[in-house]
Enzyme design. Structure first.
Site, mmCIF file in Angstrom:
data_model
loop_
_atom_site.group_PDB
_atom_site.id
_atom_site.type_symbol
_atom_site.label_atom_id
_atom_site.label_comp_id
_atom_site.label_asym_id
_atom_site.label_seq_id
_atom_site.Cartn_x
_atom_site.Cartn_y
_atom_site.Cartn_z
ATOM 1 N N HIS A 1 0.859 -1.178 0.000
ATOM 2 C CA HIS A 1 0.000 0.000 0.000
ATOM 3 C C HIS A 1 0.904 1.238 0.000
ATOM 4 C CE1 HIS A 1 -2.703 2.977 1.947
ATOM 5 N NE2 HIS A 1 -3.703 2.222 1.536
ATOM 6 N N GLN B 1 -4.181 -5.157 7.092
ATOM 7 C CA GLN B 1 -5.190 -6.123 6.611
ATOM 8 C C GLN B 1 -5.047 -7.489 7.277
ATOM 9 O OE1 GLN B 1 -7.667 -5.144 4.837
ATOM 10 N NE2 GLN B 1 -6.915 -3.189 4.070
ATOM 11 N N LYS C 1 -10.129 -0.715 10.977
ATOM 12 C CA LYS C 1 -10.382 -1.844 10.063
ATOM 13 C C LYS C 1 -10.738 -3.116 10.840
ATOM 14 C CE LYS C 1 -7.008 -0.248 6.637
ATOM 15 N NZ LYS C 1 -7.790 0.350 5.559
ATOM 16 N N CYS D 1 -4.874 2.575 -3.482
ATOM 17 C CA CYS D 1 -3.579 3.071 -2.959
ATOM 18 C C CYS D 1 -2.473 2.051 -3.206
ATOM 19 C CB CYS D 1 -3.653 3.414 -1.471
ATOM 20 S SG CYS D 1 -4.863 4.676 -1.092
HETATM 21 N N1 C6P Z 1 -6.265 0.575 3.029
HETATM 22 C C1 C6P Z 1 -8.161 0.234 1.553
HETATM 23 O O1 C6P Z 1 -9.274 0.510 1.113
HETATM 24 P P1 C6P Z 1 -4.710 3.770 7.497
HETATM 25 O O2 C6P Z 1 -5.297 4.690 6.506
HETATM 26 O O3 C6P Z 1 -3.459 4.329 8.119
HETATM 27 O O4 C6P Z 1 -5.671 3.254 8.511
HETATM 28 O O5 C6P Z 1 -4.270 2.442 6.679
HETATM 29 C C2 C6P Z 1 -3.437 2.547 5.571
HETATM 30 C C3 C6P Z 1 -3.200 1.187 4.989
HETATM 31 C C4 C6P Z 1 -1.944 0.627 5.086
HETATM 32 N N2 C6P Z 1 -1.692 -0.607 4.647
HETATM 33 C C5 C6P Z 1 -2.638 -1.363 4.078
HETATM 34 C C6 C6P Z 1 -2.305 -2.760 3.641
HETATM 35 C C7 C6P Z 1 -3.932 -0.854 3.930
HETATM 36 O O6 C6P Z 1 -4.874 -1.618 3.384
HETATM 37 C C8 C6P Z 1 -4.213 0.460 4.366
HETATM 38 C C9 C6P Z 1 -5.567 1.072 4.135
HETATM 39 C C10 C6P Z 1 -7.577 1.043 2.687
HETATM 40 O O7 C6P Z 1 -7.517 -0.720 1.094
HETATM 41 C C11 C6P Z 1 -7.625 2.493 2.380
HETATM 42 S S1 C6P Z 1 -6.644 2.931 0.991
#
Ligand code: C6P
Length: 407
Positions: free
Chosen positions: A121, A201, A224, A362
């Site tokens: 990501h 995840q 999440k 992303c």
């Molecule tokens: N992915 C998705 O829809 P934050 O925003 O800090 O809580 O998480 C960022 C992030 C980092 N690593 C991984 C593997 C992620 O999946 C995510 C967040 C969301 O897939 C938003 S782009």
């Protein structure tokens, strides 16, 4: 086929006078919250609200106790080394930036290499690119195989560069690929590198022991995994954190503030400058209790059941292409249907009350390797069941019909 029956715990999934029924298939972006978490946050503000680690009065003591209890719950939930090694952050992104800006600035120098992967990501790519630029270091991105798994041969080649750190995710948010960490982490350590695992995840879906896996830094987000927004953690080896310099200065992270210089508090306070998100931590603790009550193995089994059901049902739809590996994948389903733009698919599904995500998730380096700009993505969690898969499939069949008329 599916094993959990918890939908009734999630008020937002009930139809409301203001709103239609929602089939929520975007938990990889952010999960919904059960009543138990909402109640814990509300109760904190009703009976315990105060700043922490500052006051001697009853409310301050109660708030501090709840905040530190949440830290212990996180430690246990992810099998951390000890609770001193749990730093509350806003989420995964902030936890990774903390490591890049603190450990990174002191340990990555000109000519060094930082290894990341094409499955990552942007949160686990951009902070390392910024660090490398600042320090004059190189970034080496490990490739993916055609079916969306990490290319282990390429990882071995990257490790020959003797990188300072390898940063990779446990589970891919775009494809659901589960990286074989028990196999990979010993290789990384043998190459003399530190490992950071992006657990955004994995924490919600897979029973994980950071200490058993020998992970140096593990980052995740509470929102999440049924918890509130704006709270997450960096879980790390305490001895690494002890050696690191703080990257944010302010209240509560100090030992003594002189006119020109200051000394710092011990961990974890050293990395928690300013007033923390106490209600968020309490809500995260309640989310962990909820997940533990169900059991992480039961959750994984449930999601795997739904994923396989969805893979089977969607294979009935001509022109539907699923991205990602057949095995070793979590409840994330990225797909394309004919040449319908993923945003159009998401719009048609929204009209049926189905929430999916469409976009690059992303993960632009990964999308480039898949040869697409974006995908449609359905992601499953504890509250999804067979009926949700059926509504998704019928919505996609409808989209196919609409766009075949349009063509
Ligand atoms: N992915 C998705 O829809 P934050 O925003 O800090 O809580 O998480 C960022 C992030 C980092 N690593 C991984 C593997 C992620 O999946 C995510 C967040 C969301 O897939 C938003 S782009």
């Amino acid at each position: 086929m599916t094993t959990l029956d918890v939908k009734a715990d999630f008020p937002i999934l009930e139809p409301d006078a203001e709103r239609r029924r929602i089939i929520y298939l975007d938990s990889a972006a952010s999960s919904q919250k059960p009543r138990q978490v909402l109640d814990a946050v509300r109760r904190f503000y009703e009976v315990s609200n105060s700043n922490v680690h500052r006051g001697a009065y009853d409310l301050a003591v109660r708030a501090t106790k709840l905040y530190e209890e949440a830290r212990c719950k996180v430690t246990e939930f992810v099998g951390g080394y000890d609770s001193r090694g749990v730093i509350f952050t806003r989420g995964t992104t902030e936890a990774i930036n903390l490591v890049a800006n603190s450990w990174g600035r002191d340990n990555v120098r000109a000519g060094d290499t930082v290894v990341i992967t094409a499955l990552d990501h942007h949160s686990n790519i951009v902070p390392w690119q910024m660090l490398a630029k600042q320090q004059g270091a190189a970034v080496r991105m490990v490739e993916v195989t055609e079916d969306g798994r990490l290319d282990l041969e390429d990882l071995r080649a990257a490790l020959k560069l003797r990188p300072k750190i390898v940063a990779l995710n446990y589970v891919s948010n775009a494809l659901g690929t589960i990286n074989p960490l028990p196999e990979i982490i010993p290789l990384i350590h043998e190459a003399g590198a530190v490992v950071l695992v992006d657990g955004a995840q994995s924490a919600p879906h897979i029973a994980t022991s950071v200490s058993d896996l020998d992970i140096d830094f593990y980052a995740f987000s509470g929102h999440k995994m049924l918890g509130p927004m704006g709270i997450g953690a960096l879980v790390a080896r305490p001895e690494l954190l002890d050696e690191m310099n703080p990257y944010q200065g302010g209240g509560e992270m100090i030992q003594e503030v002189g006119d020109e210089q200051s000394t710092y508090a011990d961990i974890p306070a050293k990395f928690e400058a300013g007033t923390p998100n106490v209600a968020g931590a309490v809500g995260l603790g309640a989310a962990i209790d909820y997940l533990n009550d169900i059991g992480m193995d039961a959750i994984h089994e449930h999601e795997t059941g739904i994923l396989h059901l969805a893979l089977e049902r969607l294979s009935d739809i001509p022109g539907l292409k699923v991205f990602g590996p057949d095995e070793e994948r979590a409840g994330v389903l990225s797909f394309a249907l004919d040449d319908i733009h993923p945003h159009d698919l998401a719009t048609v599904l929204d009209q049926e009350g189905v929430a999916i995500r469409a976009g690059h998730h992303c993960t632009q380096p990964l999308m480039r390797r898949l040869g697409v700009q974006s995908t449609a993505r359905a992601s499953f969690y504890v509250y999804n069941d067979e009926s949700d898969v059926e509504v998704l499939a019928c919505g996609l069949e409808k989209a196919k019909e609409i766009f075949s008329y349009a063509a």
